[in-house]
Write an enzyme that holds these catalytic residues in place. Structure first.
Site, PDB file in Angstrom:
ATOM      1  N   LYS A  77       0.466  -1.220  -0.016  1.00  0.00           N
ATOM      2  CA  LYS A  77       0.153  -0.093   0.035  1.00  0.00           C
ATOM      3  C   LYS A  77       0.378   1.376   0.009  1.00  0.00           C
ATOM      4  O   LYS A  77       1.667   1.325   0.936  1.00  0.00           O
ATOM      5  CB  LYS A  77      -0.964  -0.382   1.189  1.00  0.00           C
ATOM      6  CG  LYS A  77      -1.762   1.255   1.370  1.00  0.00           C
ATOM      7  CD  LYS A  77      -3.208   1.594   0.264  1.00  0.00           C
ATOM      8  CE  LYS A  77      -3.578   1.796   1.530  1.00  0.00           C
ATOM      9  NZ  LYS A  77      -4.504   1.941   2.448  1.00  0.00           N
ATOM     10  N   VAL A  78       0.881   2.600  -1.081  1.00  0.00           N
ATOM     11  CA  VAL A  78       1.402   3.042  -1.312  1.00  0.00           C
ATOM     12  C   VAL A  78       0.418   4.570  -1.322  1.00  0.00           C
ATOM     13  O   VAL A  78      -0.562   3.960  -1.379  1.00  0.00           O
ATOM     14  CB  VAL A  78       2.170   3.414  -2.143  1.00  0.00           C
ATOM     15  CG1 VAL A  78       3.917   2.277  -1.625  1.00  0.00           C
ATOM     16  CG2 VAL A  78       2.177   3.426  -3.591  1.00  0.00           C
ATOM     17  N   SER A  79       1.364   5.903  -1.213  1.00  0.00           N
ATOM     18  CA  SER A  79       0.368   6.907  -1.458  1.00  0.00           C
ATOM     19  C   SER A  79       0.328   7.103  -3.456  1.00  0.00           C
ATOM     20  O   SER A  79       1.300   6.679  -3.811  1.00  0.00           O
ATOM     21  CB  SER A  79       0.864   8.131  -1.032  1.00  0.00           C
ATOM     22  OG  SER A  79       1.299   8.131   0.496  1.00  0.00           O
ATOM     23  N   THR A 139      -0.076  11.330  -0.976  1.00  0.00           N
ATOM     24  CA  THR A 139      -1.347  12.553  -1.427  1.00  0.00           C
ATOM     25  C   THR A 139      -1.236  13.645  -0.812  1.00  0.00           C
ATOM     26  O   THR A 139      -1.492  14.453  -1.636  1.00  0.00           O
ATOM     27  CB  THR A 139      -2.199  11.250  -2.069  1.00  0.00           C
ATOM     28  OG1 THR A 139      -1.372   9.820  -2.780  1.00  0.00           O
ATOM     29  CG2 THR A 139      -3.195  12.009  -3.557  1.00  0.00           C
ATOM     30  N   HIS A 199      -7.382  10.993   6.886  1.00  0.00           N
ATOM     31  CA  HIS A 199      -8.300   9.514   7.697  1.00  0.00           C
ATOM     32  C   HIS A 199      -8.855  10.092   9.279  1.00  0.00           C
ATOM     33  O   HIS A 199      -9.773  10.274   9.273  1.00  0.00           O
ATOM     34  CB  HIS A 199      -7.516   7.868   8.190  1.00  0.00           C
ATOM     35  CG  HIS A 199      -6.865   7.670   6.870  1.00  0.00           C
ATOM     36  ND1 HIS A 199      -7.508   7.537   5.347  1.00  0.00           N
ATOM     37  CD2 HIS A 199      -5.285   6.711   6.490  1.00  0.00           C
ATOM     38  CE1 HIS A 199      -6.667   7.269   4.855  1.00  0.00           C
ATOM     39  NE2 HIS A 199      -5.311   6.354   5.216  1.00  0.00           N
TER      40      HIS A 199
END
Length: 279
Positions: A54-56, A106, A147
């Site tokens: 999982k990455v930006s 991001t 988040h």
């Protein structure tokens, strides 16, 4: 063969990947999971450290030579963008020091696009959990958060100066691309990986209670009601399939970033969409 997987401990990731991590997806290989903030996984992916990661979305220009973007499992949507928080006595960022959670996130890329004509005086990369307390205490003039902070920032006496998701959606008409799932080229069959992840998503939606203890155990002391709101916001139809609109959103973000000289230019993501993705 055991696959290495890196995701965040955030509820949306643990909810989505619960079945895959726990060997409940038929035909999927065993998975060895690492939990880390996305700023850490962005850097690790540059070293090719994980098979699935999982990455930006903002980090893709540095990663696509070694990884392939999967059309599922990530975080993309509406009404879920980063916030720029300040104390109530500040109305703009003139001369401000802004705390951000990572320089290839991001959130930070959106912030740079938004603030291009009125940049702050200074940026400091700060661990995410220190940002809101730091702004409230006056160590920073503003903070960029993501988040669960959307639900909890009023507790710190802070004000949202701008919702970068609202700004992005108003300006482009597109959802906001936040976190992507990548498969390492030459190691993972992307079609198979997309199938495993979609199966994991379907199981999560079909039986949310099955992942409850696992999600809460990794939720960093987040209250159960905040966990539920977090999952409800960040796990959506785009999690199962980016589709044409999701790919267009990614293209728009990366094109604007390259046009502004903030990231290297990459080929159009939507033009390379696989036609053989299976569900």
């Amino acid at each position: 063969m055991t696959l290495s997987l890196a995701i965040s401990p955030c509820p949306n990731d643990t909810f989505v990947f619960h079945a895959l991590v726990h060997g409940r997806v038929p035909g999927a290989p065993p998975v060895e999971v690492t939990y880390a903030d996305v700023d850490v996984t962005n850097t690790a992916a540059e070293r090719g450290a994980f098979d699935l990661v999982k990455v930006s979305y903002a980090a893709l220009p540095w990663l696509l030579d070694d990884y392939r973007l999967l059309p599922c499992g990530g975080a993309l949507g509406r009404g879920c963008g980063p916030l720029v928080l300040t104390r109530a006595d500040r109305a703009d960022l003139t001369g401000a020091t802004v705390a951000v959670p990572g320089d290839r996130t991001t959130a930070y890329l959106l912030f740079r696009l938004w603030s291009a004509d009125r940049p702050p005086a200074r940026i400091e990369v700060v661990p995410f959990h220190e940002i809101m307390p730091g702004v409230a205490a006056g160590r920073y003039d503003a903070g960029l958060v993501i988040h669960e902070a959307r639900f909890t920032y009023p507790r710190h006496g802070l004000t949202a100066l701008v919702d970068l998701g609202e700004w992005w959606e108003r300006d482009t008409g597109l959802p906001i691309p936040l976190g992507a799932i990548l498969a390492r080229r030459g190691t993972v069959d992307p079609v198979a990986a997309a199938g495993w992840i979609r199966a994991s998503v379907r199981q999560a939606w079909a039986d949310p209670a099955a992942s409850r203890d696992y999600v809460l155990a990794h939720a960093q002391e987040m209250e159960p009601d905040v966990v539920d709101r977090h999952i409800g916001l960040y796990v959506n139809d785009f999690t199962a399939d980016l589709g044409a609109e999701g790919h267009a959103a990614v293209d728009a973000l990366l094109r604007r970033a390259a046009d502004a000289g903030l990231t290297p230019r990459v080929p159009q993501i939507s033009s390379s969409r696989a036609t053989a993705w299976t569900s």
